[in-house]
Design a protein around this motif. Sequence first.
Motif, mmCIF file in Angstrom:
data_model
loop_
_atom_site.group_PDB
_atom_site.id
_atom_site.type_symbol
_atom_site.label_atom_id
_atom_site.label_comp_id
_atom_site.label_asym_id
_atom_site.label_seq_id
_atom_site.Cartn_x
_atom_site.Cartn_y
_atom_site.Cartn_z
ATOM 1 N N GLU A 293 52.625 25.633 168.681
ATOM 2 C CA GLU A 293 51.734 24.474 168.750
ATOM 3 C C GLU A 293 50.973 24.319 167.431
ATOM 4 O OE1 GLU A 293 47.992 23.098 171.644
ATOM 5 O OE2 GLU A 293 48.496 25.222 171.447
ATOM 6 N N MET A 294 50.788 23.073 166.991
ATOM 7 C CA MET A 294 49.989 22.761 165.796
ATOM 8 C C MET A 294 50.328 23.710 164.638
ATOM 9 S SD MET A 294 46.156 21.661 166.958
ATOM 10 C CE MET A 294 45.804 20.520 168.304
ATOM 11 N N VAL A 295 51.608 23.821 164.344
ATOM 12 C CA VAL A 295 52.059 24.830 163.384
ATOM 13 C C VAL A 295 51.578 24.555 161.958
ATOM 14 C CG1 VAL A 295 54.279 23.734 162.810
ATOM 15 C CG2 VAL A 295 54.056 26.230 162.726
ATOM 16 N N LEU A 296 51.163 23.333 161.654
ATOM 17 C CA LEU A 296 50.742 23.018 160.289
ATOM 18 C C LEU A 296 49.248 23.177 160.055
ATOM 19 C CD1 LEU A 296 52.941 19.859 159.541
ATOM 20 C CD2 LEU A 296 53.430 22.277 159.078
ATOM 21 N N THR A 297 48.469 23.340 161.138
ATOM 22 C CA THR A 297 47.006 23.399 160.977
ATOM 23 C C THR A 297 46.330 24.515 161.753
ATOM 24 O OG1 THR A 297 46.745 21.851 162.818
ATOM 25 C CG2 THR A 297 46.800 20.906 160.593
ATOM 26 N N GLY A 298 46.989 25.034 162.787
ATOM 27 C CA GLY A 298 46.293 25.832 163.769
ATOM 28 C C GLY A 298 45.600 24.909 164.758
ATOM 29 N N PHE A 299 45.017 25.506 165.812
ATOM 30 C CA PHE A 299 44.434 24.733 166.911
ATOM 31 C C PHE A 299 43.055 24.205 166.509
ATOM 32 C CE2 PHE A 299 42.402 24.618 171.244
ATOM 33 C CZ PHE A 299 43.190 23.609 171.762
ATOM 34 N N TRP B 99 47.967 30.613 171.965
ATOM 35 C CA TRP B 99 47.406 31.273 173.159
ATOM 36 C C TRP B 99 46.682 32.542 172.715
ATOM 37 C CZ3 TRP B 99 48.695 29.310 178.190
ATOM 38 C CH2 TRP B 99 48.139 30.027 179.254
ATOM 39 N N PRO B 100 45.361 32.621 172.938
ATOM 40 C CA PRO B 100 44.584 33.759 172.442
ATOM 41 C C PRO B 100 45.049 35.105 173.007
ATOM 42 C CG PRO B 100 43.133 31.970 173.068
ATOM 43 C CD PRO B 100 44.502 31.601 173.576
ATOM 44 N N LYS B 101 44.912 36.120 172.191
ATOM 45 C CA LYS B 101 45.296 37.472 172.593
ATOM 46 C C LYS B 101 44.492 37.944 173.806
ATOM 47 C CE LYS B 101 46.006 42.107 170.701
ATOM 48 N NZ LYS B 101 45.888 42.974 169.497
ATOM 49 N N SER B 102 43.255 37.494 173.940
ATOM 50 C CA SER B 102 42.388 37.933 175.042
ATOM 51 C C SER B 102 42.930 37.526 176.409
ATOM 52 C CB SER B 102 40.975 37.374 174.860
ATOM 53 O OG SER B 102 40.993 35.954 174.850
ATOM 54 N N ILE C 55 50.508 34.139 165.718
ATOM 55 C CA ILE C 55 49.716 35.352 165.549
ATOM 56 C C ILE C 55 48.602 35.065 164.546
ATOM 57 C CG2 ILE C 55 51.702 36.837 166.014
ATOM 58 C CD1 ILE C 55 51.554 37.536 162.931
ATOM 59 N N GLY C 56 47.759 36.085 164.280
ATOM 60 C CA GLY C 56 46.736 35.969 163.255
ATOM 61 C C GLY C 56 45.413 35.451 163.784
ATOM 62 N N ILE C 57 44.545 35.066 162.852
ATOM 63 C CA ILE C 57 43.202 34.591 163.175
ATOM 64 C C ILE C 57 43.091 33.121 162.807
ATOM 65 C CG2 ILE C 57 40.727 34.877 162.779
ATOM 66 C CD1 ILE C 57 41.933 37.325 164.043
ATOM 67 N N GLY C 58 42.596 32.324 163.741
ATOM 68 C CA GLY C 58 42.324 30.915 163.478
ATOM 69 C C GLY C 58 40.975 30.542 164.042
ATOM 70 N N ASP C 59 40.070 30.106 163.188
ATOM 71 C CA ASP C 59 38.713 29.737 163.611
ATOM 72 C C ASP C 59 38.062 30.866 164.424
ATOM 73 O OD1 ASP C 59 36.556 27.990 163.618
ATOM 74 O OD2 ASP C 59 37.176 27.031 165.493
ATOM 75 N N LYS C 60 38.215 32.095 163.945
ATOM 76 C CA LYS C 60 37.623 33.309 164.522
ATOM 77 C C LYS C 60 38.255 33.727 165.860
ATOM 78 C CE LYS C 60 33.171 32.372 162.301
ATOM 79 N NZ LYS C 60 31.717 32.158 162.507
ATOM 80 N N ILE C 61 39.365 33.114 166.238
ATOM 81 C CA ILE C 61 40.080 33.496 167.457
ATOM 82 C C ILE C 61 41.330 34.263 167.069
ATOM 83 C CG2 ILE C 61 41.321 32.637 169.485
ATOM 84 C CD1 ILE C 61 39.454 30.200 169.422
#
Length: 264
Positions: free
Chosen positions: A41-47, A166-169, A195-201
């Motif tokens: 999802e939103m592969v060019l920007t992140g969520f 989808w967040p890891k949590s 994977i990774g971090i996006g907007d602190k998530i």
Amino acid sequence: MRLGLAQMDVIWEEPLSNMDKCQYFINLATNNKVELILFPEMVLTGFTMNIEKLILSEKDIINWFKDKAIENKINIGFGYAIRVGAKGNNKFAIISKEGILLTNYSKIHPFSYGGEDEKYYRGEEICFCNIESKIITPFICYDLRFPEIFQIASKTSKFIAVAANWPKSRQDHWLTLLKARAIENQCFIAGVNRIGIGDKIEYGGASVIINPQGEVLNEISSKEELIITEIDFNLVDEIRDSFSLKKDRRENLYKKEYEKSFIN
């Protein structure tokens, strides 16, 4: 069909950098004879909820992926977001290896818990596409929690793709729901997550391909990688013929009881 899931570390709100990463995964998929590659999802920007950061037009995004599909002779499915007036559209497109836009789905269920419903329009229809006589339906992330649309889609499709941030949590929910959708719809389900971090998530990946019996066909990981698996669409027919679950559904009753619940 040889399927590839691009479990990608999306760079936050950097579309051009993410295009470079997509190019890498497309090349990798081509070298490994993948027939269909799916991106999150939103592969060019992140969520992102920052609508002003959606700087690329839908035409520019679609044409870029069309060129890559033609150059590499590969079918490509990808999530992206565009600005439409004051709000955005969260979409998932599938483009054929000939560069034909096969389907362009808009997310039916914006994620209200994260404020997406205030920033993005709701989609209004389920979409289907045909790749070499194989019918595929795409959904996006939060859609996974709404089983009704999967039942509708699986009347036609033997393969449903879910692109996510989808967040890891909540990873246990992700895997449980994907397995449930595969079992109850007797079809293949592919969940492709970032994977990774996006907007602190933090996002943990866990992209999976699940067969109609609910079996995960790949090793679950949280690293950036291309996950490749062969899927045999004939298995769907075999399972539906041997265990006729769909024949026993009572949809007229479900509809009647659902309508009754509004009256009461």
